[in-house]
Design an enzyme around this catalytic site. Structure first.
Site, short mmCIF file in Angstrom:
data_model
loop_
_atom_site.label_atom_id
_atom_site.label_comp_id
_atom_site.label_asym_id
_atom_site.label_seq_id
_atom_site.Cartn_x
_atom_site.Cartn_y
_atom_site.Cartn_z
N ARG A 144 4.65 0.40 -6.33
CA ARG A 144 4.70 -0.48 -5.16
C ARG A 144 3.75 -1.67 -5.30
O ARG A 144 3.88 -2.63 -4.56
CB ARG A 144 4.33 0.31 -3.90
CG ARG A 144 5.31 1.43 -3.59
CD ARG A 144 4.72 2.40 -2.60
NE ARG A 144 4.61 1.83 -1.27
CZ ARG A 144 5.54 1.94 -0.33
NH1 ARG A 144 6.65 2.59 -0.58
NH2 ARG A 144 5.36 1.41 0.86
N HIS B 86 17.49 -36.03 -10.27
CA HIS B 86 16.95 -36.41 -8.96
C HIS B 86 15.47 -36.05 -8.84
O HIS B 86 14.96 -35.94 -7.73
CB HIS B 86 17.77 -35.75 -7.85
CG HIS B 86 19.21 -36.16 -7.88
ND1 HIS B 86 19.64 -37.40 -7.47
CD2 HIS B 86 20.31 -35.52 -8.34
CE1 HIS B 86 20.95 -37.50 -7.65
NE2 HIS B 86 21.38 -36.37 -8.18
N LYS C 62 5.91 -4.01 -5.01
CA LYS C 62 7.33 -3.71 -5.17
C LYS C 62 8.05 -3.80 -3.84
O LYS C 62 9.15 -4.33 -3.76
CB LYS C 62 7.48 -2.29 -5.75
CG LYS C 62 8.92 -1.86 -5.99
CD LYS C 62 9.53 -2.64 -7.12
CE LYS C 62 10.98 -2.26 -7.36
NZ LYS C 62 11.67 -3.31 -8.14
N GLU D 204 16.69 -17.15 -10.82
CA GLU D 204 16.26 -15.77 -11.09
C GLU D 204 15.48 -15.71 -12.41
O GLU D 204 14.47 -15.02 -12.52
CB GLU D 204 17.49 -14.85 -11.10
CG GLU D 204 17.26 -13.44 -11.60
CD GLU D 204 16.28 -12.62 -10.76
OE1 GLU D 204 15.79 -13.12 -9.73
OE2 GLU D 204 15.98 -11.48 -11.16
N TRP E 194 -2.93 -2.66 -1.44
CA TRP E 194 -2.54 -4.01 -1.82
C TRP E 194 -3.23 -4.91 -0.79
O TRP E 194 -2.88 -4.91 0.39
CB TRP E 194 -1.02 -4.16 -1.76
CG TRP E 194 -0.51 -5.46 -2.28
CD1 TRP E 194 -0.30 -5.79 -3.59
CD2 TRP E 194 -0.12 -6.60 -1.50
NE1 TRP E 194 0.19 -7.07 -3.67
CE2 TRP E 194 0.31 -7.59 -2.41
CE3 TRP E 194 -0.09 -6.88 -0.14
CZ2 TRP E 194 0.76 -8.84 -2.00
CZ3 TRP E 194 0.36 -8.12 0.27
CH2 TRP E 194 0.78 -9.09 -0.66
N ASN F 114 -1.19 1.28 5.81
CA ASN F 114 -0.34 0.29 5.12
C ASN F 114 0.16 -0.68 6.19
O ASN F 114 0.70 -0.25 7.21
CB ASN F 114 0.84 1.01 4.45
CG ASN F 114 1.87 0.05 3.90
OD1 ASN F 114 1.60 -1.14 3.70
ND2 ASN F 114 3.06 0.56 3.63
N GLY F 115 -0.03 -1.99 5.98
CA GLY F 115 0.48 -2.97 6.95
C GLY F 115 -0.62 -3.92 7.38
O GLY F 115 -1.64 -4.06 6.71
N LYS G 17 11.69 -14.40 -12.67
CA LYS G 17 11.30 -13.29 -13.56
C LYS G 17 10.14 -13.72 -14.46
O LYS G 17 9.18 -12.99 -14.63
CB LYS G 17 12.45 -12.85 -14.45
CG LYS G 17 13.54 -12.03 -13.85
CD LYS G 17 13.22 -10.58 -13.59
CE LYS G 17 12.70 -10.41 -12.19
NZ LYS G 17 13.69 -10.32 -11.15
N CYS H 51 0.82 -1.21 0.00
CA CYS H 51 0.00 0.00 0.00
C CYS H 51 0.86 1.27 0.00
O CYS H 51 1.95 1.29 0.56
CB CYS H 51 -0.88 0.05 1.25
SG CYS H 51 -1.81 -1.45 1.51
N GLU I 85 6.85 -14.12 -12.44
CA GLU I 85 6.20 -12.94 -11.87
C GLU I 85 5.61 -12.02 -12.91
O GLU I 85 4.60 -11.37 -12.64
CB GLU I 85 7.13 -12.19 -10.90
CG GLU I 85 8.29 -11.46 -11.51
CD GLU I 85 9.07 -10.67 -10.45
OE1 GLU I 85 10.26 -10.50 -10.63
OE2 GLU I 85 8.47 -10.21 -9.46
#
Ligand code: M6R
Length: 607
Positions: free
Chosen positions: A27, A502, A602, A479, A74, A98-99, A483, A2, A486
């Protein structure tokens, strides 16, 4: 996560708040809202989805008023719809948050028993009603806000406004960041300096437990106990950057293309290119005296740390324990007197990384952090800060921050090797010269954009992708998969190539693209054997290598992306670029929201 904005100003604030919220879009959010005091009454507009929906609401029904608060939400508690969007009202009180209020269920039950009615599913609404209950009990707005804040457990940044006083905003911080912006006869609250950049570059950051009373011409910060405290007013460096896309379609594309420049700035901060030596950037510990280094971070920053582990162990013979911060913070790792802790974070606000840092603080070890946001909480709470000079990273997918983190880690590994006596002066000079070549190679790799886009077109047709690599290409494979997941929403896994047999080899068939990151390095032949295993089962190999690797590979790849030959130490930095471009172009072909992918934030300021 948020974003919060508050303005107590001298002109209609709603358009200014929306403008500031746009600067917080990066964000991540799924609804937004703004409230003002207009003609003595609280009014608000809220909308699900992107800010354009809120703007349309405001076009249909404009909001007047010279004081207001705004929010990008968010979702944590309650689905992302208009009813759950902030600001939340409770009679004369408007609030954005926010939180996560961890004791919200208990507070909600208490307030319902006291006769309060809830209109949303959020944890935030309890705060608004708590403040109202204080007012009902005869407290002043400031006292009621403080009394409510004292009841809250969990992580929160808050901005509160009261009908009946259009010269009063109250802010509070316990966890997620909140800054006060100082204007000329106007004052602001914001989640970060970027949000407030059009208004002011004069910023005071609240510390954990602080709350602030803001009026047009003054502000006073108090600590959790209600004692007035002074916090440093500083000039924000974040505001000097122009935050726009330039000629690029997306921030992510722009940020990928900025890498040669920002890697160069970052390396120059730690390396002296005239003497080809590492410089003496202040350290909160001596590498020579350490017997272990604990690295902790989340997501892409964690994967940068994992590559750093290979470098510290290889060049400096320094053992590294590396953890995902959400695990580290609870796993009670014993830290010896000869340990130090290193945290890696673009935002410097990630809740789990910060909690891990605080664990290490309690354990009494020296703390260093690699951060991109210099004024962030992690930077401020560390004994030593190693900045990445990436500039603001707006795309949710971390790109330039990652390669700048790698640049710092590589420079630190060389320094550690020198201080621990594992590197001769000549070898130090060779490695520094090799590192200095990273920006040039990065520029060359960006020229492969068209070929990479062609491969991405194929990837955009599939549902699953496997990434393989060995040595430092193994974290890079993870990575690459992260990427892809997401921003394109394609399911992808990154594996150590040797681990394939394996388990994951069972996934291989003719429909499975397998992207292999295999520069011609010391273990190239081992990776080729793993590619043979994939090819034997019909897997479609996309090989990212160099000319020597392409020539020596005995496997038929459906596509080979050939990078220039380069020194080993810079391979992970430079090979990160094709991996990012693959994800970027795949997402563009899929038509996803590249810069603000669904469900993501973000800066992850909650657990
Ligand atoms: O701000 P931080 O570097 O602490 O963020 C950590 C992760 O949330 C972040 O790297 C995340 O994984 C990125 N979206 C990946 O692209």
């Amino acid at each position: 996560m948020c974003g919060i904005v508050g303005i107590v100003g001298n002109a209609p604030v709603a358009p200014l708040i929306v403008d500031a919220l746009k600067r917080l879009e990066y964000r991540g959010y799924d609804s937004a809202g703004v409230a003002t005091i207009e003609a003595g009454a609280l009014s608000r507009r809220r909308a699900e989805g992107k800010l354009v929906n809120l703007e349309n609401r405001l076009k249909d029904k404009p909001l007047g008023g010279k004081i207001g608060i705004g929010h990008t939400r968010w979702a944590t508690h309650g689905v992302p719809n208009e009813i759950n969007a902030h600001p939340h009202f409770s009679r004369d009180v408007a609030i954005v948050h926010n939180g996560i209020i961890e004791n919200f269920a208990e507070l909600r039950a208490e307030l319902i028993a006291a006769g309060f009615e809830f209109s949303s599913q959020t944890d935030t609404e309890v705060v608004a009603h708590l403040v109202t209950r204080g007012l009902d009990n005869g407290l002043t707005p400031v006292e009621a806000a403080h009394a409510a804040i004292r009841r809250l457990q969990g992580a929160f940044a808050l901005a509160i406004m009261f009908r009946g006083d259009d010269n009063l905003l109250i802010g509070a911080r316990n966890g997620p960041p909140l800054a006060v912006g100082h204007g000329d006869g106007e004052m602001y609250l914001g989640s970060d300096a970027i949000a407030l950049a059009p208004f002011t570059d004069s910023i005071t950051y609240l510390e954990d437990g602080d709350w602030v009373v803001v009026r047009r011409n003054e502000m006073q910060i108090f600590d959790a106990a209600g004692k007035p405290v002074e916090r440093r007013r500083q000039k924000s460096i974040g505001t000097s950057f122009l935050v726009d896309k330039g000629n690029h379609r997306h921030f992510m594309e722009k940020e990928i293309h900025e890498q040669p420049e920002v890697i160069s700035h970052t390396l120059a901060h730690y390396l002296d290119f005239t003497t080809s030596r590492v410089n003496d950037h202040p350290l909160p510990f001596s590498f020579a005296e350490l017997d272990r280094l604990a690295i902790s971070a989340c997501g892409t920053a964690y994967l940068a740390g994992l590559i750093g582990k290979y470098w510290f162990e290889r060049y400096a013979r320094l053992p590294v324990d590396i953890d995902i911060a959400s695990e580290f913070r609870y796993r009670e790792m014993p830290l010896t007197k000869k340990s130090a802790a290193l945290f890696v974070s673009q935002s410097g606000e990630t809740a789990d990384t910060l909690a891990s840092l605080r664990y290490c603080r309690r354990e009494g070890v020296p703390i260093a952090a690699i951060v991109n946001v210099r004024e962030s909480t992690i930077a401020r709470e560390s004994d030593g800060v190693f900045p990445t000079l990436a500039g603001p990273e707006i795309g949710v997918a971390s790109t330039k921050a990652f390669t700048c983190q790698l640049s710092v880690l590589a420079a630190l590994a060389v320094r550690a090797a020198v201080e621990r006596g594992h590197l001769s002066e000549a070898d130090e000079q060779r490695l520094v010269r090799e590192l200095s070549e990273a920006p040039r190679f990065a520029s060359q790799v960006l020229k492969l954009d068209e070929q990479i886009a062609k491969v991405a077109r194929e990837l955009s047709q599939v549902s699953h992708v496997l990434y393989l690599g060995r040595d430092t290409s193994y974290p890079l494979a993870m990575e690459g998969a992260l990427k892809l997941k997401e921003i394109s929403y394609i399911h992808a896994e990154g594996y150590a190539a040797g681990e394939l047999k394996h388990g994951p080899i069972a996934l291989i068939d003719e429909t499975m693209p397998v992207i292999v990151i295999a520069p011609h390095d010391r273990i190239f032949d081992k990776t080729v054997s793993n590619m043979q295993e994939v090819a034997a089962r019909g897997g479609r190999i996309i090989l990212i290598t160099d000319a020597e690797g392409a020539a020596r590979s005995t496997v038929d790849a459906v596509e080979t992306i050939v990078l220039p030959e380069m020194p080993e130490i810079i391979m992970p930095i430079v090979y990160a670029l094709p991996v990012q471009l693959l994800a970027y172009h795949t997402a563009v072909f899929m038509g996803t929201d590249v810069d603000q992918p669904r469900n993501l934030a973000k800066s992850v300021t909650v657990e």
